[in-house]
Design an enzyme around this catalytic site. Structure first.
Site, PDB file in Angstrom:
ATOM      1  N   GLU A   1       0.806  -1.224   0.000  1.00 41.99           N
ATOM      2  CA  GLU A   1       0.000   0.000   0.000  1.00 41.99           C
ATOM      3  C   GLU A   1       0.838   1.274   0.000  1.00 41.99           C
ATOM      4  O   GLU A   1       0.791   2.062   0.959  1.00 41.99           O
ATOM      5  CB  GLU A   1      -0.956  -0.010   1.201  1.00 41.99           C
ATOM      6  CG  GLU A   1      -1.859  -1.219   1.245  1.00 41.99           C
ATOM      7  CD  GLU A   1      -2.874  -1.192   2.400  1.00 41.99           C
ATOM      8  OE1 GLU A   1      -2.791  -0.282   3.242  1.00 41.99           O
ATOM      9  OE2 GLU A   1      -3.741  -2.062   2.445  1.00 41.99           O
TER      10      GLU A   1
ATOM     11  N   GLU B   1      -5.447  -8.552   0.653  1.00 41.06           N
ATOM     12  CA  GLU B   1      -6.129  -8.205   1.907  1.00 41.06           C
ATOM     13  C   GLU B   1      -7.584  -7.910   1.620  1.00 41.06           C
ATOM     14  O   GLU B   1      -7.914  -7.164   0.689  1.00 41.06           O
ATOM     15  CB  GLU B   1      -5.552  -6.933   2.563  1.00 41.06           C
ATOM     16  CG  GLU B   1      -4.262  -7.109   3.273  1.00 41.06           C
ATOM     17  CD  GLU B   1      -3.778  -5.808   3.924  1.00 41.06           C
ATOM     18  OE1 GLU B   1      -4.615  -4.971   4.336  1.00 41.06           O
ATOM     19  OE2 GLU B   1      -2.551  -5.648   4.009  1.00 41.06           O
TER      20      GLU B   1
HETATM   21  O1  IFM Z   1      -4.281  -3.281   9.146  1.00 40.52           O
HETATM   22  C1  IFM Z   1      -4.221  -2.723   7.880  1.00 40.52           C
HETATM   23  C2  IFM Z   1      -3.064  -3.294   7.102  1.00 40.52           C
HETATM   24  O2  IFM Z   1      -1.851  -3.134   7.761  1.00 40.52           O
HETATM   25  C3  IFM Z   1      -2.951  -2.601   5.771  1.00 40.52           C
HETATM   26  N1  IFM Z   1      -4.212  -2.640   5.072  1.00 40.52           N
HETATM   27  C4  IFM Z   1      -5.383  -2.231   5.789  1.00 40.52           C
HETATM   28  C5  IFM Z   1      -5.481  -2.977   7.098  1.00 40.52           C
HETATM   29  C6  IFM Z   1      -6.747  -2.539   7.857  1.00 40.52           C
HETATM   30  O3  IFM Z   1      -6.724  -1.179   8.099  1.00 40.52           O
END
Ligand code: IFM
Length: 459
Positions: free
Chosen positions: A181, A365
């Site tokens: 990210e 994710e």
């Molecule tokens: O916890 C985070 C993760 O580290 C990165 N993506 C979003 C998740 C939830 O906020």
């Protein structure tokens, strides 16, 4: 009002017979990140990271929480991997803490490297596929002291780190992701200041993004050279922007939201250029780009990791931009994020149409936070079960429209340190009692495990 979901979605995990989920080669796993679970921040030569500094700054993290202990995974990793395999997870996405494995002079820290080597060897023995992210936000503080990602030199330091890791861990990693990210690192870390290092200037944000992406491109070269059998990619968080406004400018506002959240990262990677509209939104923030940078950044990828959580409703700000307006009457998570599975489908299909060279995708994710409690040894997280069912159906719908999605990682394996929100927000399919470090698989974990067992038993 919270919209009710059909009971079957909350109580069972049973994808339709024609779902991609039944394909044995569709990878299902869970994800974590180093700073969020490891703890042990000053053991075995680990250096301070920007998140240690940020957490120590009053008012930055809810309740003054820090990652100092987190899930104590640094000491409990063997039991945690046993738990992971008892859940029948086929893939595990983790990250390496840069400050644990290299000293200030760039020399390897043998103890830190041994931690990850042991972990990866154990995962290999267990037959769990490993997706390893090199940078999930924990920059060594000494690099931030020299400007962090706003300093071009950090991109080269990152490539050295990638080179070291891929020499040390070659053969143990199925897929390397350079960055997690970069949008959050640039926009929250250097734009809004909500994340470490807490800087707040749009010029910093765009320059930091450029150096993050440059570091990515340089790292890909090292990873490919040292670990030719591994897949190499990057992980981008993407957001769906829509509008409930009725004007032409409102539609444009929704587009601009996606330019700012998605194209800012994906265009340089997949088109070797920044979207011009970004600099209409933020005039005067064009980063310094040197000759050859965009070629390095646009190096072909083996996979693209996509992290998706929610949709944002926007309207025109009456000038050249957009402003966010919360929709009422929608289902929201403990984070306050709208539950909007269609956004995942729409974004995947949109990327497939926009980028002819889009590599295979893994959803690296997706998940939800809820205020889960252990009652009589059980955690009934039906909102999560429903969330997972609906988002996996959205992935399946995208696959049916031609998108090449190869796998899905639940965020997260266990409750953990949720950055500026500390330990209050619980994303895990495994509950963590932070006072005792007791792990309790939630109902969602039990159902996903049952599904994976059923899938495995198929001919
Ligand atoms: O916890 C985070 C993760 O580290 C990165 N993506 C979003 C998740 C939830 O906020």
């Amino acid at each position: 009002m919270i919209h009710a979901t059909p009971a079957s979605l909350e109580e069972t995990f049973s994808p339709p017979a024609d779902s991609v989920l039944w394909r044995k080669d569709f990878l299902l796993g869970a994800a974590t990140a180093a700073y969020q679970i490891e703890g042990a921040v000053d053991e075995d030569g680990r250096l301070p990271s920007i998140w240690d500094t940020f957490c120590a700054t009053p008012g930055k993290v809810l309740a003054g929480d820090t990652g100092a202990i987190a899930c104590d995974h640094y000491h409990r990793w063997e039991a945690d991997l046993d738990l992971l395999s008892s859940l029948k997870m086929e893939g595990y996405r983790l990250s390496i803490a840069w400050p644990r494995v290299m000293d200030q002079a760039g020399k390897p820290n043998a103890k830190g490297i041994a931690f990850y080597r042991n972990l990866l060897q154990r995962l290999k023995q267990k037959g769990i596929r490993t997706f390893v992210t090199l940078y999930h936000w924990d920059l060594p503080q000494h690099l931030e002291d020299h400007g962090g990602w706003v300093n071009r030199d950090t991109a080269y330091r990152f490539a050295e780190y990638a080179d070291l890791m891929s020499r040390e861990l070659s053969g143990l990693v199925d897929a390397w992701a350079t960055l997690n990210e970069p949008w959050c690192s640039a926009a929250h870390g250097y734009g809004s200041g909500h994340h470490a290092p807490g800087k707040s200037d749009p010029v910093y944000a765009t320059q930091a993004m450029h150096h993050l992406l440059l570091g990515h491109g340089l790292a890909v070269q090292a990873l490919r050279a040292n670990d030719p059998q591994a897949q190499v990619g990057i992980v981008a968080n993407v957001g769906r922007g829509t509008t409930n406004g009725k004007g032409v400018n409102d539609q444009r506002a929704a587009q601009l939201f996606e330019v700012q959240h998605n194209n800012w990262v994906l265009d340089p990677l997949l088109k070797k250029e920044y979207p011009l509209a970004l600099f209409e939104l933020w005039p005067g923030t064009e980063p310094l780009v040197l000759k050859g940078d965009m070629e390095i950044i646009g190096v072909p990828l083996d996979f693209l990791g996509i992290n998706y959580y929610f949709r944002t409703n926007v309207v025109s700000d009456g000038k050249h931009g957009y402003r966010e307006v919360d929709l009422l009457d929608v289902e929201r998570t403990q984070m306050g994020w709208e539950v909007y599975p269609d956004g995942l489908r729409d974004l995947l299909v949109g990327f497939h149409r926009t980028y002819p060279n889009l590599p295979p995708i893994y959803i690296t994710e997706n998940g939800t936070a809820s205020d889960d409690k252990v009652v009589d040894g059980q955690v009934d997280d039906r909102a999560r079960i429903s969330f997972l069912n609906r988002h996996l159906a959205a992935v399946d719908a995208a696959v049916k429209q031609g998108v090449d999605v190869r796998g899905y990682f639940i965020w997260s394996l266990m409750d953990n340190f949720e950055w500026a929100f500390g330990y209050e927000r619980r994303f895990g399919i495994v509950h963590v009692d932070y006072a005792t470090q007791q792990r309790t698989p939630k109902r969602s974990a039990q159902l996903v495990t049952q599904f994976l067992e059923r899938r495995k038993a198929l001919p």
